[in-house]
Design a protein around this motif. Structure first.
Motif, PDB file in Angstrom:
ATOM      1  N   TYR A  77      -6.514  -2.021   6.838  1.00 21.36           N
ATOM      2  CA  TYR A  77      -6.911  -1.261   5.562  1.00 21.36           C
ATOM      3  C   TYR A  77      -8.401  -0.462   5.564  1.00 21.36           C
ATOM      4  CZ  TYR A  77      -3.032  -3.690   3.461  1.00 21.36           C
ATOM      5  OH  TYR A  77      -1.779  -4.323   2.871  1.00 21.36           O
ATOM      6  N   SER A 137      -7.887  -3.097  -2.034  1.00 22.59           N
ATOM      7  CA  SER A 137      -6.783  -4.118  -1.044  1.00 22.59           C
ATOM      8  C   SER A 137      -7.606  -4.618  -0.134  1.00 22.59           C
ATOM      9  CB  SER A 137      -5.824  -2.942  -0.395  1.00 22.59           C
ATOM     10  OG  SER A 137      -5.166  -2.412  -1.475  1.00 22.59           O
ATOM     11  N   VAL A 178       0.946  -1.287   0.013  1.00 19.05           N
ATOM     12  CA  VAL A 178       0.066  -0.178  -0.235  1.00 19.05           C
ATOM     13  C   VAL A 178       0.832   1.282   0.031  1.00 19.05           C
ATOM     14  CG1 VAL A 178      -1.557   1.408   1.265  1.00 19.05           C
ATOM     15  CG2 VAL A 178      -2.142  -1.197   1.144  1.00 19.05           C
TER      16      VAL A 178
END
Length: 205
Positions: free
Chosen positions: A92, A115, A19
């Protein structure tokens, strides 16, 4: 490929770092992200992402290992991956909601949301089969990059080519270390690619 190099590549492109890398990668590659996000702000955001999507999940995995909840930090066994993967997906999701109305491009928010989906899918697969988390992350990076290029009519191919090359090197490293077979790598890459491409290409405004 020497084992030492394979270990280095596996660490450098750890799934939890994807990320953070993606945000910096996309910021470098896409002018429309740079237009709405100042240089100093993107580094603050990247630092926040690093803390929430790498440092905290990594620390939690370390603590679970010390407590005996998981057998190894390398998580070679499927059973060792389930709780850390769900915790990472939760982090996330925290990042996604924290972004909220911060003025960031939808591109970044959709990447985070994609994600989350990729982590949940990976966790479901892990219940039955050992899929490559490294290649899910890299596939997502490449899928998001391609979707962004198509949306923005972006003609510079070097970022995508670089992402593909990195994916190939990491896949070779994982094979060299004998932690995955080819099917686990290919399906991992395809899973990440399809999920992140779909999240960005079909839901961008």
């Amino acid at each position: 490929m020497p084992n030492r190099l394979a270990h280095f590549l596996s660490f450098l492109f750890h799934p939890l770092l994807m990320v953070t890398y993606a945000v910096l990668f996309y910021y470098t590659a896409f002018a429309h992200i740079r237009m709405v996000t100042a240089n100093d702000r993107i580094f603050i955001i990247s630092g926040l992402f690093f803390m929430l999507t790498f440092a905290i999940p990594a620390l939690s995995a370390f603590m679970m290992n010390r407590a005996g909840a998981i057998g190894s930090l390398e998580m070679k066994e499927r059973s060792d991956r389930l709780i850390p993967q769900l915790f990472t997906a939760a982090m996330y999701l925290v990042v996604f909601f924290m972004l909220g109305n911060r003025g960031l491009p939808d591109f970044i928010r959709l990447f985070i949301l994609g994600s989350v989906v990729a982590q949940v899918v990976a966790t479901g697969i892990t219940l039955y089969w050992k899929i490559s988390l490294h290649l899910i992350g890299l596939g997502g990076l490449c899928g998001g990059m391609l979707a962004g290029m198509l949306i923005e009519n972006h003609s510079a191919l070097w970022p995508l080519v670089l992402a593909f090359l990195i994916s190939g090197l990491v896949a070779s490293a994982r094979l060299q270390l004998e932690v995955h077979n080819r099917s686990q790598l290919y399906i991992g890459y395809l899973t990440g690619f399809v999920i992140l491409f779909s999240a960005i290409f079909f839901f961008s405004t």
